[in-house]
Design a protein around this motif. Structure first.
Motif, PDB file in Angstrom:
ATOM      1  N   GLU A 283       6.917   5.680  -8.229  1.00 40.44           N
ATOM      2  CA  GLU A 283       7.250   4.962  -9.461  1.00 40.44           C
ATOM      3  C   GLU A 283       8.129   3.757  -9.141  1.00 40.44           C
ATOM      4  O   GLU A 283       7.979   2.686  -9.743  1.00 40.44           O
ATOM      5  CB  GLU A 283       7.950   5.896 -10.446  1.00 40.44           C
ATOM      6  N   SER A 284       9.058   3.935  -8.204  1.00 36.48           N
ATOM      7  CA  SER A 284       9.883   2.804  -7.776  1.00 36.48           C
ATOM      8  C   SER A 284       9.020   1.722  -7.144  1.00 36.48           C
ATOM      9  O   SER A 284       9.212   0.524  -7.394  1.00 36.48           O
ATOM     10  CB  SER A 284      10.938   3.282  -6.772  1.00 36.48           C
ATOM     11  N   ALA A 285       8.050   2.134  -6.336  1.00 37.70           N
ATOM     12  CA  ALA A 285       7.159   1.165  -5.694  1.00 37.70           C
ATOM     13  C   ALA A 285       6.371   0.372  -6.727  1.00 37.70           C
ATOM     14  O   ALA A 285       6.254  -0.860  -6.632  1.00 37.70           O
ATOM     15  CB  ALA A 285       6.215   1.886  -4.733  1.00 37.70           C
ATOM     16  N   ARG A 286       5.833   1.064  -7.712  1.00 38.06           N
ATOM     17  CA  ARG A 286       5.059   0.384  -8.767  1.00 38.06           C
ATOM     18  C   ARG A 286       5.927  -0.645  -9.499  1.00 38.06           C
ATOM     19  O   ARG A 286       5.505  -1.774  -9.749  1.00 38.06           O
ATOM     20  CB  ARG A 286       4.521   1.397  -9.772  1.00 38.06           C
ATOM     21  N   LYS A 287       7.132  -0.221  -9.847  1.00 37.39           N
ATOM     22  CA  LYS A 287       8.020  -1.094 -10.622  1.00 37.39           C
ATOM     23  C   LYS A 287       8.359  -2.352  -9.857  1.00 37.39           C
ATOM     24  O   LYS A 287       8.297  -3.467 -10.396  1.00 37.39           O
ATOM     25  CB  LYS A 287       9.301  -0.330 -10.979  1.00 37.39           C
ATOM     26  N   VAL A 288       8.706  -2.214  -8.590  1.00 44.78           N
ATOM     27  CA  VAL A 288       9.083  -3.366  -7.776  1.00 44.78           C
ATOM     28  C   VAL A 288       7.904  -4.320  -7.610  1.00 44.78           C
ATOM     29  O   VAL A 288       8.047  -5.541  -7.756  1.00 44.78           O
ATOM     30  CB  VAL A 288       9.624  -2.908  -6.411  1.00 44.78           C
ATOM     31  N   CYS A 289       6.729  -3.783  -7.317  1.00 44.51           N
ATOM     32  CA  CYS A 289       5.565  -4.641  -7.099  1.00 44.51           C
ATOM     33  C   CYS A 289       5.169  -5.377  -8.369  1.00 44.51           C
ATOM     34  O   CYS A 289       4.745  -6.545  -8.322  1.00 44.51           O
ATOM     35  CB  CYS A 289       4.405  -3.831  -6.547  1.00 44.51           C
ATOM     36  N   THR A 290       5.316  -4.716  -9.503  1.00 44.66           N
ATOM     37  CA  THR A 290       5.045  -5.379 -10.781  1.00 44.66           C
ATOM     38  C   THR A 290       6.024  -6.518 -11.004  1.00 44.66           C
ATOM     39  O   THR A 290       5.641  -7.624 -11.414  1.00 44.66           O
ATOM     40  CB  THR A 290       5.132  -4.371 -11.941  1.00 44.66           C
ATOM     41  N   GLN A 291       7.304  -6.279 -10.727  1.00 47.39           N
ATOM     42  CA  GLN A 291       8.322  -7.316 -10.887  1.00 47.39           C
ATOM     43  C   GLN A 291       8.057  -8.511  -9.986  1.00 47.39           C
ATOM     44  O   GLN A 291       8.269  -9.658 -10.378  1.00 47.39           O
ATOM     45  CB  GLN A 291       9.706  -6.737 -10.596  1.00 47.39           C
ATOM     46  N   LEU A 292       7.610  -8.234  -8.769  1.00 48.88           N
ATOM     47  CA  LEU A 292       7.374  -9.294  -7.793  1.00 48.88           C
ATOM     48  C   LEU A 292       6.018  -9.972  -7.950  1.00 48.88           C
ATOM     49  O   LEU A 292       5.779 -11.032  -7.379  1.00 48.88           O
ATOM     50  CB  LEU A 292       7.474  -8.728  -6.368  1.00 48.88           C
ATOM     51  N   GLY A 293       5.115  -9.355  -8.713  1.00 46.97           N
ATOM     52  CA  GLY A 293       3.762  -9.883  -8.816  1.00 46.97           C
ATOM     53  C   GLY A 293       2.979  -9.722  -7.537  1.00 46.97           C
ATOM     54  O   GLY A 293       2.116 -10.541  -7.198  1.00 46.97           O
ATOM     55  N   VAL A 294       3.287  -8.648  -6.800  1.00 49.05           N
ATOM     56  CA  VAL A 294       2.645  -8.382  -5.512  1.00 49.05           C
ATOM     57  C   VAL A 294       1.462  -7.438  -5.697  1.00 49.05           C
ATOM     58  O   VAL A 294       1.550  -6.454  -6.439  1.00 49.05           O
ATOM     59  CB  VAL A 294       3.673  -7.756  -4.539  1.00 49.05           C
ATOM     60  N   SER A 295       0.363  -7.729  -5.037  1.00 52.52           N
ATOM     61  CA  SER A 295      -0.788  -6.834  -5.052  1.00 52.52           C
ATOM     62  C   SER A 295      -0.360  -5.460  -4.550  1.00 52.52           C
ATOM     63  O   SER A 295       0.310  -5.340  -3.525  1.00 52.52           O
ATOM     64  CB  SER A 295      -1.885  -7.405  -4.153  1.00 52.52           C
ATOM     65  N   HIS A 296      -0.744  -4.416  -5.279  1.00 54.83           N
ATOM     66  CA  HIS A 296      -0.247  -3.070  -4.956  1.00 54.83           C
ATOM     67  C   HIS A 296      -1.320  -2.031  -5.219  1.00 54.83           C
ATOM     68  O   HIS A 296      -1.880  -1.962  -6.314  1.00 54.83           O
ATOM     69  CB  HIS A 296       0.987  -2.756  -5.816  1.00 54.83           C
ATOM     70  N   LYS A 297      -1.590  -1.221  -4.226  1.00 50.46           N
ATOM     71  CA  LYS A 297      -2.491  -0.091  -4.380  1.00 50.46           C
ATOM     72  C   LYS A 297      -1.717   1.190  -4.109  1.00 50.46           C
ATOM     73  O   LYS A 297      -0.982   1.277  -3.127  1.00 50.46           O
ATOM     74  CB  LYS A 297      -3.677  -0.191  -3.417  1.00 50.46           C
ATOM     75  N   VAL A 298      -1.904   2.171  -4.987  1.00 51.13           N
ATOM     76  CA  VAL A 298      -1.382   3.519  -4.769  1.00 51.13           C
ATOM     77  C   VAL A 298      -2.584   4.414  -4.507  1.00 51.13           C
ATOM     78  O   VAL A 298      -3.421   4.607  -5.393  1.00 51.13           O
ATOM     79  CB  VAL A 298      -0.574   4.031  -5.978  1.00 51.13           C
ATOM     80  N   VAL A 299      -2.664   4.942  -3.295  1.00 50.07           N
ATOM     81  CA  VAL A 299      -3.840   5.702  -2.889  1.00 50.07           C
ATOM     82  C   VAL A 299      -3.521   7.191  -2.909  1.00 50.07           C
ATOM     83  O   VAL A 299      -2.561   7.641  -2.269  1.00 50.07           O
ATOM     84  CB  VAL A 299      -4.311   5.280  -1.481  1.00 50.07           C
ATOM     85  N   ASP A 300      -4.320   7.935  -3.631  1.00 50.42           N
ATOM     86  CA  ASP A 300      -4.130   9.381  -3.743  1.00 50.42           C
ATOM     87  C   ASP A 300      -4.886  10.075  -2.615  1.00 50.42           C
ATOM     88  O   ASP A 300      -6.119  10.113  -2.613  1.00 50.42           O
ATOM     89  CB  ASP A 300      -4.645   9.861  -5.096  1.00 50.42           C
TER      90      ASP A 300
ATOM     91  N   ILE B  42      -1.703   8.735  10.238  1.00 54.21           N
ATOM     92  CA  ILE B  42      -2.657   8.758   9.120  1.00 54.21           C
ATOM     93  C   ILE B  42      -2.481   7.529   8.240  1.00 54.21           C
ATOM     94  O   ILE B  42      -3.450   6.817   7.924  1.00 54.21           O
ATOM     95  CB  ILE B  42      -2.481  10.044   8.290  1.00 54.21           C
ATOM     96  N   LEU B  43      -1.241   7.257   7.849  1.00 56.83           N
ATOM     97  CA  LEU B  43      -0.989   6.150   6.925  1.00 56.83           C
ATOM     98  C   LEU B  43      -1.278   4.800   7.582  1.00 56.83           C
ATOM     99  O   LEU B  43      -1.860   3.906   6.950  1.00 56.83           O
ATOM    100  CB  LEU B  43       0.448   6.204   6.414  1.00 56.83           C
ATOM    101  N   LEU B  44      -0.893   4.655   8.832  1.00 57.43           N
ATOM    102  CA  LEU B  44      -1.179   3.403   9.525  1.00 57.43           C
ATOM    103  C   LEU B  44      -2.679   3.196   9.728  1.00 57.43           C
ATOM    104  O   LEU B  44      -3.176   2.064   9.611  1.00 57.43           O
ATOM    105  CB  LEU B  44      -0.463   3.365  10.869  1.00 57.43           C
ATOM    106  N   SER B  45      -3.406   4.257  10.009  1.00 58.88           N
ATOM    107  CA  SER B  45      -4.855   4.128  10.167  1.00 58.88           C
ATOM    108  C   SER B  45      -5.499   3.597   8.891  1.00 58.88           C
ATOM    109  O   SER B  45      -6.360   2.701   8.928  1.00 58.88           O
ATOM    110  CB  SER B  45      -5.466   5.476  10.542  1.00 58.88           C
TER     111      SER B  45
ATOM    112  N   LEU C 228       0.847  -1.189   0.000  1.00 55.67           N
ATOM    113  CA  LEU C 228       0.000   0.000   0.000  1.00 55.67           C
ATOM    114  C   LEU C 228       0.881   1.236   0.000  1.00 55.67           C
ATOM    115  O   LEU C 228       1.697   1.429   0.907  1.00 55.67           O
ATOM    116  CB  LEU C 228      -0.906  -0.013   1.226  1.00 55.67           C
ATOM    117  N   SER C 229       0.762   2.056  -1.053  1.00 56.60           N
ATOM    118  CA  SER C 229       1.539   3.291  -1.175  1.00 56.60           C
ATOM    119  C   SER C 229       0.598   4.483  -1.173  1.00 56.60           C
ATOM    120  O   SER C 229      -0.573   4.366  -1.540  1.00 56.60           O
ATOM    121  CB  SER C 229       2.359   3.278  -2.473  1.00 56.60           C
ATOM    122  N   PHE C 230       1.142   5.655  -0.793  1.00 58.29           N
ATOM    123  CA  PHE C 230       0.310   6.846  -0.657  1.00 58.29           C
ATOM    124  C   PHE C 230       0.941   8.039  -1.364  1.00 58.29           C
ATOM    125  O   PHE C 230       2.135   8.297  -1.220  1.00 58.29           O
ATOM    126  CB  PHE C 230       0.126   7.214   0.823  1.00 58.29           C
ATOM    127  N   ASN C 231       0.107   8.750  -2.092  1.00 63.37           N
ATOM    128  CA  ASN C 231       0.501  10.059  -2.627  1.00 63.37           C
ATOM    129  C   ASN C 231      -0.181  11.103  -1.760  1.00 63.37           C
ATOM    130  O   ASN C 231      -1.386  11.321  -1.857  1.00 63.37           O
ATOM    131  CB  ASN C 231       0.068  10.200  -4.084  1.00 63.37           C
TER     132      ASN C 231
END
Length: 242
Positions: A64-81, A122-125, A51-54
């Motif tokens: 962008e680094s987070a997206r790339k790594v998660c794609t490489q690993l095949g890990v479920s990934h959400k980027v929350v704005d 905030i992020l942990l909540s 889970l990443s946050f903007n």
């Protein structure tokens, strides 16, 4: 992929064969510490949901680094704005481009202006809510010992209190993990080296430009960690750094 939400196709749906006790949300900024935490959770056998946050951070390049790594690993990934709250937390040199970003050593006297009000609470909540929503019993984040002097929300007492709240805030308790809470940046890197990790796809610089500045406290702490192990940091810098 949408900026707001991205999910790796290989892990888009929850696996019914994975019990809640082996499912974890990892707050993943794209930086060196959370990158190591992400891999540590995977190595421990968790089904990981990153889970990443903007939140309007000036170094949003880390996403962008987070997206790339998660794609490489095949890990479920959400980027929350969550930039809608930017005006509530913009009294920081990390969220206000009009403030000068401090350079020099990573210490309390130099880096206090980079504190983002209530950021980790905030992020942990949000991450704990996500964990409850997907039936995960664990939530990881990358606080480490080097942050204690600067960031109150990376200190052991904060993690302890958030842990207490996470156990009672919902019908389902969630365990908050900060595996490097008492570790230095060099210790974290040592663990990553032992796991065979490549840090080329991580981002640490607070400026978030095309190349890392090498001068902000965050860069300097990172460079010192690599130097402590006799290694060269694989990310690009404005000038060659040892």
């Amino acid at each position: 992929m949408s900026e707001h939400t991205s999910v790796s196709a290989s892990n888009a749906a929850l696996s019914s064969s994975i019990p809640a006790s082996r499912r974890a949300v990892v707050i993943y900024s794209g930086g060196m510490d959370s990158f190591t935490v992400l891999h540590k959770a995977i190595a421990q056998g968790f089904e990981v949901h990153a889970l990443s946050f903007n939140y309007g951070q000036r170094h949003s390049r880390e996403l962008e680094s987070a997206r790339k790594v998660c794609t490489q690993l095949g890990v479920s990934h959400k980027v929350v704005d969550i930039r809608a709250i930017h005006g509530l937390i913009d009294n920081s040199s990390l969220t206000n481009n009009d403030q000068a970003l401090p350079t020099g050593d990573y210490d309390e006297g130099n880096m206090t202006s980079t504190v983002v009000p209530n950021r980790n609470m905030i992020l942990l909540s949000l991450a704990i809510g996500y964990a409850v929503n997907i039936d995960a019993e664990h939530c990881f984040y990358g606080a480490h010992g080097g942050d204690h002097a600067i960031y109150p929300d990376c200190r052991p007492e904060f993690v302890e209190k958030m842990q207490d709240v996470a156990r009672i805030a919902n019908y389902t308790p969630v365990e908050v993990h900060a595996p490097y809470l008492t570790a230095s940046k060099a210790d974290i890197l040592a663990d990553g080296i032992a796991m065979g990790l490549d840090y080329a796809d991580t981002w640490t610089c607070y400026l978030g430009e095309e190349a890392a500045c090498g001068e902000c406290g965050s860069c300097r702490e990172r460079l010192a960690a690599f130097a402590a192990h006799g290694l060269t940091d694989p990310v690009p810098y404005r000038q060659s750094k040892g």
